[in-house]
Motif scaffolding. Structure first.
Motif, PDB file in Angstrom:
ATOM      1  N   MET A 184       0.854  -1.177   0.000  1.00 53.66           N
ATOM      2  CA  MET A 184       0.000   0.000   0.000  1.00 53.66           C
ATOM      3  C   MET A 184       0.895   1.233   0.000  1.00 53.66           C
ATOM      4  N   SER A 185       0.675   2.117  -0.962  1.00 52.84           N
ATOM      5  CA  SER A 185       1.440   3.354  -1.046  1.00 52.84           C
ATOM      6  C   SER A 185       0.767   4.417  -0.185  1.00 52.84           C
ATOM      7  N   HIS A 186       1.568   5.231   0.503  1.00 52.39           N
ATOM      8  CA  HIS A 186       1.002   6.244   1.395  1.00 52.39           C
ATOM      9  C   HIS A 186       1.291   7.669   0.947  1.00 52.39           C
ATOM     10  N   SER A 187       1.899   7.845  -0.214  1.00 47.15           N
ATOM     11  CA  SER A 187       2.143   9.203  -0.684  1.00 47.15           C
ATOM     12  C   SER A 187       0.811   9.932  -0.786  1.00 47.15           C
ATOM     13  N   ARG A 188       0.842  11.178  -0.487  1.00 49.88           N
ATOM     14  CA  ARG A 188      -0.371  11.978  -0.506  1.00 49.88           C
ATOM     15  C   ARG A 188      -1.042  11.968  -1.878  1.00 49.88           C
ATOM     16  N   TYR A 189      -0.240  12.015  -2.951  1.00 49.33           N
ATOM     17  CA  TYR A 189      -0.779  12.168  -4.305  1.00 49.33           C
ATOM     18  C   TYR A 189      -0.626  10.924  -5.167  1.00 49.33           C
ATOM     19  N   LEU A 190      -0.169   9.839  -4.575  1.00 49.64           N
ATOM     20  CA  LEU A 190      -0.066   8.564  -5.269  1.00 49.64           C
ATOM     21  C   LEU A 190      -0.399   7.484  -4.245  1.00 49.64           C
ATOM     22  N   GLN A 191      -1.595   6.918  -4.373  1.00 52.00           N
ATOM     23  CA  GLN A 191      -2.055   5.933  -3.395  1.00 52.00           C
ATOM     24  C   GLN A 191      -2.491   4.659  -4.105  1.00 52.00           C
ATOM     25  N   THR A 192      -2.159   3.521  -3.507  1.00 53.46           N
ATOM     26  CA  THR A 192      -2.542   2.219  -4.045  1.00 53.46           C
ATOM     27  C   THR A 192      -3.157   1.378  -2.947  1.00 53.46           C
ATOM     28  N   ARG A 193      -4.205   0.664  -3.302  1.00 53.04           N
ATOM     29  CA  ARG A 193      -4.820  -0.314  -2.400  1.00 53.04           C
ATOM     30  C   ARG A 193      -4.973  -1.616  -3.183  1.00 53.04           C
ATOM     31  N   ARG A 194      -4.942  -2.744  -2.460  1.00 53.24           N
ATOM     32  CA  ARG A 194      -5.034  -4.062  -3.102  1.00 53.24           C
ATOM     33  C   ARG A 194      -6.074  -4.925  -2.402  1.00 53.24           C
ATOM     34  N   ARG A 195      -6.649  -5.830  -3.188  1.00 52.79           N
ATOM     35  CA  ARG A 195      -7.581  -6.808  -2.627  1.00 52.79           C
ATOM     36  C   ARG A 195      -7.536  -8.067  -3.484  1.00 52.79           C
ATOM     37  N   PHE A 196      -7.510  -9.206  -2.811  1.00 53.20           N
ATOM     38  CA  PHE A 196      -7.566 -10.494  -3.488  1.00 53.20           C
ATOM     39  C   PHE A 196      -9.020 -10.919  -3.622  1.00 53.20           C
ATOM     40  N   ARG A 208       1.056  14.324 -10.907  1.00 52.46           N
ATOM     41  CA  ARG A 208       1.415  15.232 -11.997  1.00 52.46           C
ATOM     42  C   ARG A 208       0.603  16.531 -12.001  1.00 52.46           C
ATOM     43  N   LEU A 209      -0.323  16.659 -11.080  1.00 51.20           N
ATOM     44  CA  LEU A 209      -1.187  17.843 -11.078  1.00 51.20           C
ATOM     45  C   LEU A 209      -0.427  19.092 -10.665  1.00 51.20           C
ATOM     46  N   ARG A 210      -0.790  20.206 -11.296  1.00 52.81           N
ATOM     47  CA  ARG A 210      -0.156  21.490 -10.954  1.00 52.81           C
ATOM     48  C   ARG A 210      -0.718  22.063  -9.657  1.00 52.81           C
ATOM     49  N   HIS A 211      -1.983  21.848  -9.392  1.00 53.97           N
ATOM     50  CA  HIS A 211      -2.634  22.475  -8.239  1.00 53.97           C
ATOM     51  C   HIS A 211      -2.966  21.432  -7.168  1.00 53.97           C
ATOM     52  N   GLN A 212      -1.951  20.713  -6.727  1.00 58.41           N
ATOM     53  CA  GLN A 212      -2.152  19.651  -5.740  1.00 58.41           C
ATOM     54  C   GLN A 212      -2.726  20.188  -4.435  1.00 58.41           C
ATOM     55  N   TRP A 213      -2.398  21.397  -4.079  1.00 60.18           N
ATOM     56  CA  TRP A 213      -2.884  21.977  -2.831  1.00 60.18           C
ATOM     57  C   TRP A 213      -4.409  21.968  -2.766  1.00 60.18           C
ATOM     58  N   MET A 214      -5.076  22.076  -3.944  1.00 64.40           N
ATOM     59  CA  MET A 214      -6.547  22.047  -3.960  1.00 64.40           C
ATOM     60  C   MET A 214      -7.082  20.690  -3.501  1.00 64.40           C
ATOM     61  N   LEU A 215      -6.427  19.614  -3.943  1.00 63.53           N
ATOM     62  CA  LEU A 215      -6.850  18.277  -3.529  1.00 63.53           C
ATOM     63  C   LEU A 215      -6.739  18.116  -2.028  1.00 63.53           C
ATOM     64  N   ARG A 216      -5.664  18.625  -1.476  1.00 63.27           N
ATOM     65  CA  ARG A 216      -5.454  18.558  -0.024  1.00 63.27           C
ATOM     66  C   ARG A 216      -6.502  19.400   0.703  1.00 63.27           C
ATOM     67  N   LEU A 217      -6.736  20.608   0.204  1.00 59.06           N
ATOM     68  CA  LEU A 217      -7.710  21.510   0.806  1.00 59.06           C
ATOM     69  C   LEU A 217      -9.118  20.916   0.796  1.00 59.06           C
ATOM     70  N   LEU A 218      -9.481  20.249  -0.303  1.00 57.82           N
ATOM     71  CA  LEU A 218     -10.814  19.664  -0.439  1.00 57.82           C
ATOM     72  C   LEU A 218     -10.940  18.296   0.239  1.00 57.82           C
ATOM     73  N   GLY A 219      -9.852  17.793   0.819  1.00 52.94           N
ATOM     74  CA  GLY A 219      -9.898  16.540   1.567  1.00 52.94           C
ATOM     75  C   GLY A 219      -9.691  15.288   0.741  1.00 52.94           C
ATOM     76  N   PHE A 220      -9.390  15.431  -0.561  1.00 55.54           N
ATOM     77  CA  PHE A 220      -9.225  14.244  -1.398  1.00 55.54           C
ATOM     78  C   PHE A 220      -8.063  13.380  -0.951  1.00 55.54           C
ATOM     79  N   THR A 221      -6.981  13.984  -0.509  1.00 58.24           N
ATOM     80  CA  THR A 221      -5.814  13.195  -0.123  1.00 58.24           C
ATOM     81  C   THR A 221      -6.096  12.355   1.122  1.00 58.24           C
ATOM     82  N   ARG A 222      -7.008  12.794   1.955  1.00 54.84           N
ATOM     83  CA  ARG A 222      -7.396  12.063   3.166  1.00 54.84           C
ATOM     84  C   ARG A 222      -8.416  10.965   2.871  1.00 54.84           C
ATOM     85  N   ARG A 223      -9.364  11.256   1.996  1.00 51.04           N
ATOM     86  CA  ARG A 223     -10.484  10.336   1.743  1.00 51.04           C
ATOM     87  C   ARG A 223     -10.225   9.294   0.668  1.00 51.04           C
ATOM     88  N   THR A 224      -9.268   9.545  -0.211  1.00 52.93           N
ATOM     89  CA  THR A 224      -9.091   8.666  -1.365  1.00 52.93           C
ATOM     90  C   THR A 224      -8.761   7.227  -0.974  1.00 52.93           C
TER      91      THR A 224
END
Length: 149
Positions: A1-13, A113-129
């Motif tokens: 499982m990747s924990h980077s704020r802007y690159l996240q991976t989850r797995r399931r069998f 690769r997004l230019r405006h990553q701060w918006m994702l953080r502000l809107l909570g996407f990095t926490r909820r994704t």
């Protein structure tokens, strides 16, 4: 499982589900609202019955207010990988690996690769994704009754 704020991976069998079966479900845009774990994907507005490399497809969405999003399939390897890119540049990728009698599904959200990553953080996407992806994989597995882990 990747924990980077802007690159996240989850797995399931998913036991007893062949990669081909899972891939067919993922290439059907009508099924995306069914498996969506975020609660934002409402309906497909795609004319395409099955996604392939270069397919453009739209989704009716709702995050507070209704909106529509356009996607383009940018990676496609039959029964192995499918990824689409939103207009803003972030990608959703599914990778399928046969394992015994089932399939290991990896879902990746890549907003690195997004230019405006701060918006994702502000809107909570990095926490909820991450939690939303876990729910998506749970709902995907539920499409194969009696096979979910």
């Amino acid at each position: 499982m990747s924990h980077s704020r802007y690159l996240q991976t989850r797995r399931r069998f998913i036991p007893a589900a062949a990669p081909h079966e899972v891939f067919e479900l993922l290439t059907n845009p009508e099924m995306h609202p069914v498996i969506d774990g975020s609660g934002t994907v409402r309906a497909s507005s795609s004319r395409s019955q099955r996604l392939t490399l270069g397919s453009e497809f739209g989704m009716q969405m709702r995050l507070g207010v209704p909106y529509r999003i356009s996607n383009t399939v940018v990676e496609f390897e039959q029964d192995r990988t499918i990824a689409w890119r939103h207009f803003s540049g972030h990608r959703w990728r599914y990778e399928l690996e046969p394992q015994g009698s089932g399939t290991l599904v990896s879902e990746t959200w890549d907003a690195s690769r997004l230019r405006h990553q701060w918006m994702l953080r502000l809107l909570g996407f990095t926490r909820r994704t991450g939690p939303n992806m876990e729910r998506t994989l749970e709902r995907l597995a539920a499409q194969f009754p009696g096979r979910a882990e």
